[in-house]
Design a protein around this motif. Structure first.
Motif, short mmCIF file in Angstrom:
data_model
loop_
_atom_site.label_atom_id
_atom_site.label_comp_id
_atom_site.label_asym_id
_atom_site.label_seq_id
_atom_site.Cartn_x
_atom_site.Cartn_y
_atom_site.Cartn_z
N ALA A 234 0.81 -1.21 0.00
CA ALA A 234 0.00 0.00 0.00
C ALA A 234 0.85 1.26 0.00
O ALA A 234 0.34 2.35 -0.30
CB ALA A 234 -0.93 0.00 1.22
N ILE A 236 1.94 3.21 2.28
CA ILE A 236 1.15 4.21 2.99
C ILE A 236 2.00 5.28 3.67
O ILE A 236 1.60 6.44 3.78
CB ILE A 236 0.22 3.51 4.00
N ASP A 299 -5.37 1.77 -8.06
CA ASP A 299 -5.51 3.19 -7.70
C ASP A 299 -6.79 3.42 -6.91
O ASP A 299 -6.81 4.22 -5.96
CB ASP A 299 -5.51 4.06 -8.96
N LEU A 302 -6.24 2.16 -3.36
CA LEU A 302 -5.39 3.08 -2.62
C LEU A 302 -6.16 4.33 -2.22
O LEU A 302 -5.97 4.87 -1.12
CB LEU A 302 -4.17 3.47 -3.46
N ARG A 306 -6.67 5.92 1.50
CA ARG A 306 -6.40 7.34 1.77
C ARG A 306 -7.63 8.02 2.38
O ARG A 306 -7.52 8.78 3.35
CB ARG A 306 -6.02 8.04 0.46
#
Length: 342
Positions: A234, A236, A299, A302, A306
């Motif tokens: 990920a 992150i 995408d 993700l 987010r």
């Protein structure tokens, strides 16, 4: 306060005297850090070994760096106390820095950095980090000499099922490095428990925790692929640690020696950056070849991480009493718009 100033002056004078007395013999400075003394597996050791070589070369052997890997001098907070009170160096993770400077958690806002270049610009050129270094020195009497790139971006692992979406965290127990990771896991629906790095393998093996979050390098370093099945890339958060120097030590050096130490830190970090970025794909391949099921989120996936992670993390930062100016500086340096709390 007067007594503290007197003690600090005496400490500086003591270091200067020791360095002067040892002018003909090398002055030994201890450097402590986490992880095994294996440059291929541990980027912090790669940094430390290059830093040692470069300092000794640039000072013609006047300063000798003695390495203490594997937390030989204690866990994070113990080592930080040592570097605040003794003429030594320490590479500290968030667990060592955050109790003294909780504002460091701002640099772990999920998806703050798009890639390596963005993270490096933030620490090399940004107002946030310039201000943070000054504040850190005022609070601790130590200096931040380098932001050490230790393995790239953080990935999730666990031993229960693949994680493709925040909802896949529901009911899982995650090892956390610090309380900011606890907050992040809870935002995704998991629970988080702080566990020292030296205990992570056994915690995962015995089921104390189902998963953890680290860059591929640390997964290999800790042999976590032996006790974890699923890997989610990920990306992150950016993975870094911090080279911290005792201030009295630095003030006791000659100008040439101080410049040599600072130049060695910058050069060793440049080497680390090149090595870390070059080996990310190789390390992911190694984990796949050794039994991990690797997943790269789309995408859209993700974006869901987010959308859940950023506002919840911002809520947590504000709950910790982090002054809004630190958050605003970081978002501005990273080129992001303000992130509203939920």
């Amino acid at each position: 306060m007067a007594l503290n100033r007197l003690l600090k002056r005496l400490a500086v004078a003591g270091v200067a005297l020791a360095l002067s007395a040892g002018a003909e013999a090398a002055t030994t400075v201890n450097l402590s850090y986490n992880g095994a003394p294996d440059a291929d597996k541990n980027a912090v050791h790669l940094f430390a070994s290059n830093f040692k070589r470069l300092v000794e070369e640039k000072t013609d052997g006047a300063i000798e760096i003695k390495l203490y890997p594997n937390s030989m001098l204690g866990e994070e907070q113990a080592r930080m106390e040592q570097v605040m009170n003794q003429p030594m160096l320490n590479v500290a993770s968030f667990a060592g820095v955050s109790p003294l400077f909780p504002e460091i958690f701002v640099t772990s806002i999920p998806f703050l950095f798009e890639d390596f270049s963005a993270a490096r610009r933030f620490f090399d050129e940004g107002e946030f980090w310039r201000t943070a270094r000054e504040e850190w020195r005022d609070r601790t009497g130590t200096r931040m000499l380098a932001v050490v790139e230790e393995g790239g971006f953080l990935a999730f692992t666990n031993n229960e099922h693949p994680i493709h979406d925040p909802s896949d965290f529901d009911g899982l127990r995650f090892r956390a490095m610090d309380k900011s990771q606890v907050a992040l896991f809870e935002a995704f629906g998991a629970s988080g428990t702080p566990i020292p790095w030296t205990e992570v393998y056994m915690a995962l093996r015995t089921g104390v925790a189902d998963g953890q979050m680290n860059p591929p390098m640390y997964i290999i370093l800790g042999s976590l692929h032996e006790v974890q099945k699923y890997l989610t890339l990920a990306n992150i958060q950016y993975s870094d640690q911090f080279l911290v120097a005792n201030d009295a030590l630095m003030q006791g050096l000659s100008e040439d020696e101080r410049q040599a130490v600072e130049a060695a830190a910058a050069e060793a970090n440049r080497i680390n950056r090149e090595a870390v970025q070059a080996k990310v794909a190789e390390r992911v391949d190694f984990l796949a070849e050794n039994g991990m099921e690797v997943y790269r989120p789309t995408d859209e996936e993700l974006a869901r991480f987010r959308e859940v992670g950023q506002p919840a993390y911002m809520d947590w930062l504000r709950d910790q009493g982090i002054d809004e100016r630190w958050i605003e500086m970081a978002l501005d340096d990273a080129g992001l718009d303000a992130i509203a709390a939920e």
